[in-house]
Write a protein that holds these residues in place. Structure first.
Motif, PDB file in Angstrom:
ATOM      1  N   TYR A 198       4.306   0.234   1.861  1.00  0.00           N
ATOM      2  CA  TYR A 198       3.037   0.569   1.646  1.00  0.00           C
ATOM      3  C   TYR A 198       2.361   0.379   0.207  1.00  0.00           C
ATOM      4  CZ  TYR A 198       4.059   2.257   6.262  1.00  0.00           C
ATOM      5  OH  TYR A 198       4.391   2.275   7.787  1.00  0.00           O
ATOM      6  N   HIS A 199       1.476  -0.431  -0.155  1.00  0.00           N
ATOM      7  CA  HIS A 199       0.848  -0.463  -1.534  1.00  0.00           C
ATOM      8  C   HIS A 199      -0.366   0.057  -1.617  1.00  0.00           C
ATOM      9  CE1 HIS A 199       4.736  -2.281  -2.626  1.00  0.00           C
ATOM     10  NE2 HIS A 199       4.492  -3.202  -1.622  1.00  0.00           N
TER      11      HIS A 199
ATOM     12  N   LEU B  88       7.834  -3.651  -5.984  1.00  0.00           N
ATOM     13  CA  LEU B  88       6.493  -3.538  -6.490  1.00  0.00           C
ATOM     14  C   LEU B  88       5.617  -4.874  -6.731  1.00  0.00           C
ATOM     15  CD1 LEU B  88       6.922  -1.018  -9.669  1.00  0.00           C
ATOM     16  CD2 LEU B  88       5.743  -0.595  -7.345  1.00  0.00           C
TER      17      LEU B  88
ATOM     18  N   TRP C 254       2.409  -5.156  -5.037  1.00  0.00           N
ATOM     19  CA  TRP C 254       1.462  -4.350  -5.305  1.00  0.00           C
ATOM     20  C   TRP C 254       0.422  -4.956  -6.445  1.00  0.00           C
ATOM     21  CZ3 TRP C 254       2.038  -0.408  -9.481  1.00  0.00           C
ATOM     22  CH2 TRP C 254       0.990   0.565  -9.420  1.00  0.00           C
TER      23      TRP C 254
END
Length: 169
Positions: free
Chosen positions: A3-4, A66, A69
């Protein structure tokens, strides 16, 4: 967890030597290039020497998580605390354009501080490594370093801004 969150960071700190104080662009780029090569070499040496130590692999996995994101970073090039984000992304882009992208991208996944801490037996996450970002750059003149880092600069009605997406590929 995958979840970003949509993230807006104003003047986020980037722990590094403030190379933007060096006025010679060739010297500045030479320092960035040397830093990239040394950092990539350290990461390779540590991964070979510490095959039992999974630190480089763990950092690489954290970095990979990451990649999707993309935070919004608001920076002022006159702010010594956050200006290196601009240098970080521009240098990585120049490395790719020069055909040395693999070295630049490998180095981007590692932090010298994290590797040194790991070598000394201490655990340290590479906190400033952001694969991609939407950079919003304040082009207005700042009278001093304090004003360049002040949050209220982003509320001025006559802001001159530059905006660019730096995406890790």
């Amino acid at each position: 967890m995958g979840y970003h969150l949509e993230t807006y960071l104003f003047n986020p700190p980037f722990v590094s030597l403030p190379t933007q104080l060096i006025k010679n662009p060739t010297l500045q780029e030479g320092i960035h290039l040397a830093h990239t090569v040394v950092k990539a070499g350290m990461a390779v040496a540590m991964s070979i020497a510490n095959s039992k130590n999974k630190k480089i692999t763990e950092d690489d996995e954290e970095f990979s998580v990451l990649i999707p994101w993309i935070p919004y970073l608001f920076i002022n090039p006159s702010d010594l605390i956050c200006a290196e984000y601009l240098q970080y992304f521009q240098h990585r882009e120049r490395m790719v354009a020069a055909g040395a992208g693999e070295i630049g991208l490998f180095a981007a996944r590692n932090s010298v501080r994290s590797m040194i801490m790991s070598a000394s037996g201490k655990d340290s996450a590479p906190s400033h490594l952001i694969p991609s970002a939407y950079l919003t750059i304040n082009l207005n003149h700042s009278p001093d370093i304090v004003a360049a880092h002040d949050l209220s600069q982003w509320w001025l009605p006559d802001l001159k801004l530059d905006y660019k997406l730096y995406q890790f590929r």
